[in-house]
Design a protein around this motif. Structure first.
Motif, short mmCIF file in Angstrom:
data_model
loop_
_atom_site.label_atom_id
_atom_site.label_comp_id
_atom_site.label_asym_id
_atom_site.label_seq_id
_atom_site.Cartn_x
_atom_site.Cartn_y
_atom_site.Cartn_z
N PHE A 174 4.30 -5.01 14.66
CA PHE A 174 4.90 -3.68 14.48
C PHE A 174 6.11 -3.76 13.56
N ARG A 175 6.98 -4.77 13.77
CA ARG A 175 8.16 -4.92 12.91
C ARG A 175 7.75 -5.21 11.47
N LYS A 224 7.89 -2.10 7.71
CA LYS A 224 8.46 -2.22 6.38
C LYS A 224 7.80 -1.24 5.41
N ARG A 225 6.52 -0.88 5.69
CA ARG A 225 5.79 -0.04 4.74
C ARG A 225 5.32 1.29 5.34
N PHE A 226 5.26 1.39 6.67
CA PHE A 226 4.72 2.59 7.30
C PHE A 226 5.74 3.19 8.26
N ASP A 227 5.49 4.45 8.64
CA ASP A 227 6.36 5.08 9.64
C ASP A 227 6.04 4.50 11.02
N LYS A 239 2.38 5.16 12.52
CA LYS A 239 1.33 4.43 11.81
C LYS A 239 1.45 2.93 12.08
N SER A 240 2.66 2.43 12.15
CA SER A 240 2.87 1.01 12.42
C SER A 240 2.35 0.63 13.80
N ARG A 241 2.62 1.49 14.80
CA ARG A 241 2.14 1.20 16.15
C ARG A 241 0.62 1.29 16.21
N SER A 281 -9.77 2.09 5.00
CA SER A 281 -9.95 3.19 5.95
C SER A 281 -8.82 3.25 6.97
N MET A 282 -8.13 2.13 7.19
CA MET A 282 -6.98 2.10 8.09
C MET A 282 -5.71 2.60 7.40
N GLY A 283 -5.77 2.80 6.08
CA GLY A 283 -4.60 3.24 5.35
C GLY A 283 -3.86 2.15 4.62
N LEU A 284 -4.44 0.94 4.58
CA LEU A 284 -3.82 -0.18 3.88
C LEU A 284 -4.23 -0.17 2.41
N GLN A 285 -3.29 -0.48 1.53
CA GLN A 285 -3.55 -0.54 0.11
C GLN A 285 -4.07 -1.94 -0.25
#
Length: 274
Positions: A194-195, A199-202, A205-207, A231-235
């Protein structure tokens, strides 16, 4: 006497030939690493774990992320200027959580852009490193994997599940202790991930992503493709430099007596219909 001299010469050459061959490969590796650095203007760090053969007995020796790896990577990062980008080339089945988290946190703290390149796979702890980077570059067929913790031969999630599905009086003390450790391990890895993702998500979304990668919805060796990651939102980019593939060829698997895969090692052009 000259026959014995020739025999001794052949013996000496046969003894030192593997060392000379290995030294030649190492020189080629450093040259290829320098070529990538000049082309991209980055510091290149390579972490490639192949199965190796013990030189005397010819036994397979598996490699994974360990404390020595974390020491070397952290040293390489310290040798890198704060604003210089880093390319981390990964090919690993994973390894120790401690070592992987040390490297991941060092990646996060580096002020320059960090790109993780995955030509084939980066599972478990390797996935943790990829998620800590600013950019992920993968071959279109490369995969990452879940980062759910493992205790010995058992997934931590499965050990925790035993407490829910079996009466407490029928569970032995060792299993209870392992289940308790499993619960702590899951919380620790989830919080660490999560930490890293924060760094990149709110926060939400991080949780969500931390739960997906650690909750045990898949087996530990489940391959997560580029399409699933997106599909998970990762670039995820598939623009992997060709030099990375050529570098991988300089880390060959040990030669077996009977190869299980064979092909003509040349790129083919599309054949025209006659």
């Amino acid at each position: 006497m000259w026959i014995w001299n020739i025999i001794w010469l052949i013996f000496i050459l046969y003894t030192f030939m593997p060392l000379l061959k290995q030294r030649n490969i190492e020189i080629k590796r450093y040259k290829m690493i320098q070529d990538i650095e000049k082309k991209r203007g980055t510091r290149v760090i390579v972490m490639i774990h192949r199965q190796e053969m013990l030189s005397i007995l010819g036994l397979p020796l598996s490699r994974y992320i360990n404390i020595e790896d974390s020491e070397q990577v952290l040293r390489a990062i310290r040798f890198t200027p704060d604003d210089m980008p880093i390319d981390l080339i990964l090919h690993t089945p994973g390894g120790l959580v401690l070592a992987a988290e040390q490297i991941a946190h060092a990646i996060m703290k580096h002020r320059g852009k960090v790109t993780v390149m995955v030509p084939h796979y980066a599972m478990s702890g390797g996935t943790l490193l990829a998620l800590a980077a600013d950019e992920i570059m993968m071959d279109e067929n490369a995969v990452l994997g879940p980062v759910d913790p493992q205790l010995g031969n058992y997934p931590a999630v499965s050990l925790k599940r035993v407490l829910k599905e079996k009466p407490i009086e029928k569970i032995d003390d060792e299993t209870l202790i392992m289940a308790d450790m499993a619960e702590k391990a899951i919380v620790q890895v989830r919080d660490s991930l999560f930490r890293i993702l924060s760094k990149r998500f709110d926060e939400d979304k991080s949780r969500e992503l931390a739960d997906i990668f650690t909750q045990g919805r898949w087996t530990h060796d489940y391959p997560i493709s580029c399409e699933q990651l997106r599909s998970m939102g990762l670039q995820v980019s598939n623009d992997l430099p060709q030099e990375v593939y050529r570098l991988m060829e300089l880390y060959p698997q040990p030669v077996q007596r009977r190869p299980s895969v064979q092909y003509v090692p040349l790129p083919y052009r599309k054949r025209r219909d006659e």
